[in-house]
Design a protein around this motif. Structure first.
Motif, PDB file in Angstrom:
ATOM      1  N   VAL A   1       8.495  91.253  87.312  1.00  0.00           N
ATOM      2  CA  VAL A   1       8.354  92.357  86.375  1.00  0.00           C
ATOM      3  C   VAL A   1       7.030  92.234  85.618  1.00  0.00           C
ATOM      4  N   ILE A   2       6.730  91.016  85.160  1.00  0.00           N
ATOM      5  CA  ILE A   2       5.504  90.805  84.388  1.00  0.00           C
ATOM      6  C   ILE A   2       4.281  91.118  85.227  1.00  0.00           C
ATOM      7  N   ALA A   3       4.249  90.646  86.466  1.00  0.00           N
ATOM      8  CA  ALA A   3       3.104  90.913  87.349  1.00  0.00           C
ATOM      9  C   ALA A   3       2.950  92.414  87.582  1.00  0.00           C
ATOM     10  N   HIS A   4       4.075  93.098  87.761  1.00  0.00           N
ATOM     11  CA  HIS A   4       4.023  94.544  87.984  1.00  0.00           C
ATOM     12  C   HIS A   4       3.457  95.256  86.751  1.00  0.00           C
ATOM     13  N   LEU A   5       3.923  94.880  85.575  1.00  0.00           N
ATOM     14  CA  LEU A   5       3.427  95.518  84.357  1.00  0.00           C
ATOM     15  C   LEU A   5       1.956  95.189  84.135  1.00  0.00           C
ATOM     16  N   HIS A   6       1.550  93.965  84.429  1.00  0.00           N
ATOM     17  CA  HIS A   6       0.127  93.612  84.320  1.00  0.00           C
ATOM     18  C   HIS A   6      -0.704  94.485  85.249  1.00  0.00           C
ATOM     19  N   SER A   7      -0.201  94.733  86.462  1.00  0.00           N
ATOM     20  CA  SER A   7      -0.936  95.565  87.417  1.00  0.00           C
ATOM     21  C   SER A   7      -1.087  96.997  86.919  1.00  0.00           C
ATOM     22  N   LYS A   8      -0.202  97.405  86.017  1.00  0.00           N
ATOM     23  CA  LYS A   8      -0.264  98.748  85.425  1.00  0.00           C
ATOM     24  C   LYS A   8      -1.105  98.767  84.149  1.00  0.00           C
ATOM     25  N   GLY A   9      -1.674  97.600  83.785  1.00  0.00           N
ATOM     26  CA  GLY A   9      -2.521  97.531  82.599  1.00  0.00           C
ATOM     27  C   GLY A   9      -1.773  97.281  81.300  1.00  0.00           C
ATOM     28  N   VAL A  10      -0.503  96.904  81.403  1.00  0.00           N
ATOM     29  CA  VAL A  10       0.294  96.635  80.209  1.00  0.00           C
ATOM     30  C   VAL A  10       0.031  95.194  79.769  1.00  0.00           C
ATOM     31  N   GLN A  11      -0.329  95.035  78.505  1.00  0.00           N
ATOM     32  CA  GLN A  11      -0.586  93.696  77.966  1.00  0.00           C
ATOM     33  C   GLN A  11       0.723  93.056  77.555  1.00  0.00           C
ATOM     34  N   ILE A  12       1.004  91.901  78.146  1.00  0.00           N
ATOM     35  CA  ILE A  12       2.240  91.181  77.855  1.00  0.00           C
ATOM     36  C   ILE A  12       1.882  89.757  77.489  1.00  0.00           C
ATOM     37  N   GLU A  13       2.521  89.281  76.437  1.00  0.00           N
ATOM     38  CA  GLU A  13       2.351  87.892  76.050  1.00  0.00           C
ATOM     39  C   GLU A  13       3.722  87.235  76.018  1.00  0.00           C
ATOM     40  N   LEU A  14       3.843  86.122  76.720  1.00  0.00           N
ATOM     41  CA  LEU A  14       5.065  85.339  76.657  1.00  0.00           C
ATOM     42  C   LEU A  14       4.828  84.217  75.664  1.00  0.00           C
ATOM     43  N   GLU A  15       5.665  84.145  74.685  1.00  0.00           N
ATOM     44  CA  GLU A  15       5.535  83.116  73.658  1.00  0.00           C
ATOM     45  C   GLU A  15       6.321  81.882  74.076  1.00  0.00           C
ATOM     46  N   PRO A  16       5.833  80.700  73.734  1.00  0.00           N
ATOM     47  CA  PRO A  16       6.626  79.501  74.005  1.00  0.00           C
ATOM     48  C   PRO A  16       7.888  79.516  73.150  1.00  0.00           C
ATOM     49  N   ARG A  17       8.899  78.817  73.617  1.00  0.00           N
ATOM     50  CA  ARG A  17      10.152  78.761  72.864  1.00  0.00           C
ATOM     51  C   ARG A  17       9.900  78.092  71.515  1.00  0.00           C
ATOM     52  N   PRO A  18      10.246  78.752  70.421  1.00  0.00           N
ATOM     53  CA  PRO A  18      10.028  78.151  69.099  1.00  0.00           C
ATOM     54  C   PRO A  18      10.951  76.949  68.901  1.00  0.00           C
ATOM     55  N   VAL A  19      10.485  76.004  68.111  1.00  0.00           N
ATOM     56  CA  VAL A  19      11.299  74.809  67.858  1.00  0.00           C
ATOM     57  C   VAL A  19      11.945  74.834  66.474  1.00  0.00           C
ATOM     58  N   CYS A  20      11.575  75.829  65.659  1.00  0.00           N
ATOM     59  CA  CYS A  20      12.184  75.952  64.338  1.00  0.00           C
ATOM     60  C   CYS A  20      12.155  77.420  63.917  1.00  0.00           C
ATOM     61  N   VAL A  21      12.915  77.737  62.908  1.00  0.00           N
ATOM     62  CA  VAL A  21      13.018  79.120  62.427  1.00  0.00           C
ATOM     63  C   VAL A  21      11.658  79.633  61.975  1.00  0.00           C
ATOM     64  N   GLU A  22      10.908  78.814  61.275  1.00  0.00           N
ATOM     65  CA  GLU A  22       9.596  79.242  60.774  1.00  0.00           C
ATOM     66  C   GLU A  22       8.675  79.635  61.923  1.00  0.00           C
ATOM     67  N   GLU A  23       8.722  78.871  63.008  1.00  0.00           N
ATOM     68  CA  GLU A  23       7.881  79.181  64.168  1.00  0.00           C
ATOM     69  C   GLU A  23       8.303  80.503  64.807  1.00  0.00           C
ATOM     70  N   LEU A  24       9.614  80.740  64.896  1.00  0.00           N
ATOM     71  CA  LEU A  24      10.102  82.007  65.426  1.00  0.00           C
ATOM     72  C   LEU A  24       9.616  83.176  64.575  1.00  0.00           C
ATOM     73  N   LEU A  25       9.749  83.044  63.267  1.00  0.00           N
ATOM     74  CA  LEU A  25       9.307  84.116  62.366  1.00  0.00           C
ATOM     75  C   LEU A  25       7.804  84.347  62.488  1.00  0.00           C
ATOM     76  N   GLU A  26       7.036  83.285  62.610  1.00  0.00           N
ATOM     77  CA  GLU A  26       5.584  83.415  62.769  1.00  0.00           C
ATOM     78  C   GLU A  26       5.239  84.152  64.063  1.00  0.00           C
ATOM     79  N   GLN A  27       5.890  83.773  65.159  1.00  0.00           N
ATOM     80  CA  GLN A  27       5.637  84.432  66.433  1.00  0.00           C
ATOM     81  C   GLN A  27       5.963  85.923  66.358  1.00  0.00           C
ATOM     82  N   ILE A  28       7.124  86.235  65.844  1.00  0.00           N
ATOM     83  CA  ILE A  28       7.560  87.626  65.806  1.00  0.00           C
ATOM     84  C   ILE A  28       6.702  88.447  64.848  1.00  0.00           C
ATOM     85  N   SER A  29       6.283  87.868  63.743  1.00  0.00           N
ATOM     86  CA  SER A  29       5.491  88.622  62.769  1.00  0.00           C
ATOM     87  C   SER A  29       4.140  89.060  63.345  1.00  0.00           C
TER      88      SER A  29
END
Length: 125
Positions: A1-29
């Motif tokens: 799916v990601i490769a297909h969307l990239h081929s369509k010019g859609v910018q996708i970023e996969l974030e690493p799995r957060p290890v704490c709540v603060e990291e999750l909030l930072e990523q999502i913000s």
């Protein structure tokens, strides 16, 4: 799916799995919107006012999003297997951006869902 969307010019970023709540909030913000297969991350993102396209992969996903008033934004999992899933996801994100977001009602819905879950597993208030 990601490769297909990239081929369509859609910018996708996969974030690493957060290890704490603060990291999750930072990523999502940092996000402008989120396509999420992780229910809790999607709920946090919506609570932070982000547009979220939650992917339906389990009945609990629809139950939770229905409880918080976002069922119309849930993307069926099989959509990802279609030839071009992006228009469906893009519409969900755009529709959500256009809607006003009521944080208080969403939080109330989440609290109601949490209480229902706790009662279902034997914890009473």
């Amino acid at each position: 799916v990601i490769a297909h969307l990239h081929s369509k010019g859609v910018q996708i970023e996969l974030e690493p799995r957060p290890v704490c709540v603060e990291e999750l909030l930072e990523q999502i913000s940092r996000l402008s919107s989120m396509v999420s297969t992780r229910m809790h991350a999607g709920i946090v993102a919506r609570g932070l006012g982000k547009s979220v396209a939650p992917i339906l992969w389990d009945s609990k996903v629809s139950a939770v999003w229905q409880q918080v008033g976002g069922m119309k934004y849930v993307v069926p999992g099989e959509t990802l297997l279609s030839e071009d899933p992006w228009p469906v996801i893009e519409k969900v994100l755009a529709d959500q951006s256009a809607d006003s977001f009521d944080v208080a009602n969403t939080i109330a819905g989440i609290e109601t869902a949490a209480r229902t879950c706790l009662r279902a597993i034997g914890f009473d208030e």
